[in-house]
Design a protein around this motif. Structure first.
Motif, short mmCIF file in Angstrom:
data_model
loop_
_atom_site.label_atom_id
_atom_site.label_comp_id
_atom_site.label_asym_id
_atom_site.label_seq_id
_atom_site.Cartn_x
_atom_site.Cartn_y
_atom_site.Cartn_z
N THR A 136 -48.94 13.72 86.40
CA THR A 136 -49.76 13.88 85.21
C THR A 136 -49.83 12.56 84.45
OG1 THR A 136 -50.13 15.23 83.23
CG2 THR A 136 -47.86 14.70 83.76
N HIS A 137 -50.94 12.37 83.78
CA HIS A 137 -51.13 11.16 82.97
C HIS A 137 -52.06 11.50 81.82
CE1 HIS A 137 -51.53 6.93 81.94
NE2 HIS A 137 -52.82 7.13 81.83
N THR A 138 -51.77 10.95 80.64
CA THR A 138 -52.64 11.14 79.48
C THR A 138 -53.15 9.78 79.02
OG1 THR A 138 -51.46 13.13 78.81
CG2 THR A 138 -52.80 12.05 77.13
N PHE A 139 -54.48 9.67 78.94
CA PHE A 139 -55.13 8.48 78.41
C PHE A 139 -55.26 8.64 76.90
CE2 PHE A 139 -56.86 8.79 82.72
CZ PHE A 139 -56.83 7.48 83.17
N LYS A 140 -54.86 7.61 76.14
CA LYS A 140 -55.02 7.59 74.68
C LYS A 140 -55.48 6.20 74.27
CE LYS A 140 -51.34 10.92 73.77
NZ LYS A 140 -50.06 11.16 73.14
N ASP A 141 -56.14 6.12 73.12
CA ASP A 141 -56.56 4.82 72.56
C ASP A 141 -57.27 3.96 73.61
OD1 ASP A 141 -55.35 5.52 70.09
OD2 ASP A 141 -53.41 4.88 70.90
N TYR A 142 -58.22 4.54 74.32
CA TYR A 142 -58.90 3.85 75.41
C TYR A 142 -60.15 3.10 74.94
CZ TYR A 142 -60.81 8.57 75.06
OH TYR A 142 -61.29 9.76 74.58
N GLY A 143 -60.52 3.25 73.67
CA GLY A 143 -61.69 2.54 73.14
C GLY A 143 -62.94 3.39 73.22
N PRO A 144 -64.03 2.93 72.59
CA PRO A 144 -65.28 3.68 72.59
C PRO A 144 -66.02 3.56 73.92
CG PRO A 144 -65.56 1.62 71.42
CD PRO A 144 -64.11 1.71 71.79
N GLY A 145 -66.97 4.47 74.12
CA GLY A 145 -67.86 4.38 75.26
C GLY A 145 -67.62 5.36 76.38
N LEU A 146 -66.56 6.15 76.33
CA LEU A 146 -66.25 7.09 77.40
C LEU A 146 -67.40 8.10 77.59
CD1 LEU A 146 -64.33 8.37 79.49
CD2 LEU A 146 -63.31 9.67 77.60
N ARG A 147 -67.92 8.18 78.82
CA ARG A 147 -68.98 9.14 79.14
C ARG A 147 -68.74 9.89 80.45
NH1 ARG A 147 -69.27 7.92 74.66
NH2 ARG A 147 -71.08 7.24 73.45
N PHE A 148 -67.95 9.30 81.35
CA PHE A 148 -67.68 9.91 82.66
C PHE A 148 -66.19 9.75 82.98
CE2 PHE A 148 -72.06 8.43 82.86
CZ PHE A 148 -72.73 9.49 83.46
N ILE A 149 -65.69 10.65 83.83
CA ILE A 149 -64.34 10.53 84.37
C ILE A 149 -64.42 10.69 85.88
CG2 ILE A 149 -61.99 11.46 84.42
CD1 ILE A 149 -62.57 12.55 81.56
N SER A 150 -63.87 9.74 86.60
CA SER A 150 -63.80 9.79 88.07
C SER A 150 -62.39 10.20 88.47
CB SER A 150 -64.14 8.42 88.65
OG SER A 150 -63.89 8.42 90.05
N PHE A 151 -62.30 11.25 89.28
CA PHE A 151 -61.02 11.77 89.77
C PHE A 151 -61.08 11.74 91.29
CE2 PHE A 151 -58.18 14.99 91.34
CZ PHE A 151 -57.11 15.01 90.47
N GLU A 152 -60.18 10.97 91.92
CA GLU A 152 -60.18 10.83 93.38
C GLU A 152 -58.76 10.99 93.89
OE1 GLU A 152 -60.81 7.12 96.39
OE2 GLU A 152 -62.43 7.48 94.95
#
Length: 178
Positions: A136-152
């Motif tokens: 498991t991993h949690t992304f935080k404080d990643y900055g503006p602009g997030l629109r898609f997430i790629s999971f592979e």
């Protein structure tokens, strides 16, 4: 509990919603729990299937469009809600395997904002507990602009045995804190 944005995380709908990036050896396959030389998924007995890899690399991917999933662009840019990814993998009792995972937060042009690329995991039934493991991993404080997430994710076996002796994956999820 936040909604899982990944569709078909356990293989209940065959390979619907997944793009097969690499489909080596005898290709990806879906099996019923616990499978040959496998382990029960005692974390959640409602999960009855898993994806299984073969003797050459097998990788599959899903790209989540956050705006199509009801996320507000302003909230994504200003609040930057936590994004949590989770995946479950296991090996067999008779053959080693390699597990791979790569998750990326992407902007509107699908350029990488942040990534989670843990080291590949090699499981050897002679020395390791090959039962179901969670990453498991949690992304935080990643900055503006997030629109898609790629999971592979995916992998292969370590003995190059014909058939489906590689890593098994199920219970994958991508959630956004509300």
């Amino acid at each position: 509990m936040p909604e899982n944005l990944l569709k078909n995380p356990n293989g209940d709908e065959d390979f619907e919603h997944w793009e097969l990036i690499e489909n080596g050896g005898d290709e990806w396959r879906i099996e019923e729990m616990p499978g040959d030389c496998g382990y029960d998924f005692s974390v959640d007995y409602s999960v009855t299937k898993y994806f299984c890899t073969s003797f050459e690399p097998c990788l599959k991917k899903q790209v989540i469009n956050l705006l199509e999933n009801g996320c507000d662009p302003e909230t994504l840019d200003i609040a930057q809600p936590a994004v949590t990814v989770e995946d479950w993998y296991s090996g067999r009792t008779d053959c080693g395997c390699i597990y791979k995972l790569s998750v990326a937060l992407l902007d509107e042009n699908q350029e990488v904002i942040a990534e989670f690329n843990p080291d590949d995991v090699t499981l050897d039934p002679d020395t390791d507990d090959c039962s179901w493991k969670k990453v498991t991993h949690t992304f935080k404080d990643y900055g503006p602009g997030l629109r898609f997430i790629s999971f592979e994710h995916g992998g292969e076996d370590t003995k190059f045995w014909k058939g489906w002796f590689g890593v098994r994956v199920t219970g994958s999820s991508v959630t956004i804190e509300s």
